[in-house]
Design a protein around this motif. Sequence first.
Motif, short mmCIF file in Angstrom:
data_model
loop_
_atom_site.label_atom_id
_atom_site.label_comp_id
_atom_site.label_asym_id
_atom_site.label_seq_id
_atom_site.Cartn_x
_atom_site.Cartn_y
_atom_site.Cartn_z
N VAL A 1 0.85 -1.20 0.00
CA VAL A 1 0.00 0.00 0.00
C VAL A 1 0.88 1.24 0.00
CG1 VAL A 1 -1.88 -1.14 1.25
CG2 VAL A 1 -0.17 0.13 2.52
N GLN A 2 0.27 2.36 -0.31
CA GLN A 2 0.89 3.67 -0.14
C GLN A 2 0.36 4.21 1.19
OE1 GLN A 2 3.36 3.50 -2.68
NE2 GLN A 2 3.07 5.70 -2.59
N GLU B 1 -9.28 0.89 2.87
CA GLU B 1 -9.59 -0.44 2.35
C GLU B 1 -8.59 -1.51 2.77
OE1 GLU B 1 -7.50 2.01 -0.77
OE2 GLU B 1 -9.28 2.30 0.43
N CYS B 2 -7.52 -1.13 3.48
CA CYS B 2 -6.51 -2.09 3.96
C CYS B 2 -6.40 -1.98 5.47
CB CYS B 2 -5.16 -1.84 3.30
SG CYS B 2 -5.18 -2.09 1.53
N PRO B 3 -7.19 -2.76 6.21
CA PRO B 3 -7.21 -2.63 7.67
C PRO B 3 -5.88 -3.00 8.32
CG PRO B 3 -8.66 -4.39 6.92
CD PRO B 3 -8.11 -3.76 5.72
N MET C 1 -9.73 2.91 12.92
CA MET C 1 -10.25 3.60 11.75
C MET C 1 -10.71 4.98 12.22
SD MET C 1 -11.20 3.68 8.55
CE MET C 1 -11.69 2.17 7.77
N VAL C 2 -10.27 6.01 11.54
CA VAL C 2 -10.68 7.38 11.89
C VAL C 2 -11.26 8.07 10.67
CG1 VAL C 2 -9.01 7.64 13.77
CG2 VAL C 2 -8.35 8.26 11.48
N HIS D 1 -9.65 6.62 7.10
CA HIS D 1 -8.32 6.03 6.93
C HIS D 1 -7.92 5.33 8.22
CE1 HIS D 1 -7.53 10.01 8.69
NE2 HIS D 1 -6.41 9.49 9.19
N TRP D 2 -6.91 4.48 8.13
CA TRP D 2 -6.40 3.77 9.29
C TRP D 2 -5.28 4.59 9.92
CZ3 TRP D 2 -8.32 -0.21 11.90
CH2 TRP D 2 -9.35 -0.92 11.28
#
Length: 107
Positions: free
Chosen positions: A28-29, A63-65, A86-87, A94-95
Motif C-alpha cells: 500500500v501507499q 480499504e486495507c485494515p 479507523m478514523v 483512513h487507518w
Amino acid sequence: MMERVWSDILRRFGQEVTLRRGGTEVQVQALVQPCLERREEQERPGPLGLGRRDRFRYMGPAECPVDLDTLVVWKGREYRTQSAQMVGEGVCPHWWALLSPREEAEI
C-alpha cells in the motif's frame, strides 16, 4: 470528495509499505512518520539499560485494515502495531496506527 482527496495525498506523498498479516502481504501507499516526544525528565537506565522507545505514526488507506496482528514493513524494517483504529468515518476514512520497531530478539 474527501476520500478522493485522501487518495491523492497518499498517491503523491505516501511511501511504499507492506502489511503482513496471517501469511498474506499487501503493498500500500501510506504515510509513516516518527512520533516526537517531549520529556521534562531524563530517563534513568535500568539493569539492562534503556529500552528502545521509538514510536511511529501510520496513516493508510481505509480499504486495507491494520490491527494488532499486522506487521508493517517500511524502508526494509519491520514494525509491530501497538494500537490501530479507523478514523474519519463518513468524511475522510483512513487507518491510523502507532508502530514500534520490531526487536531482533522477537524474530
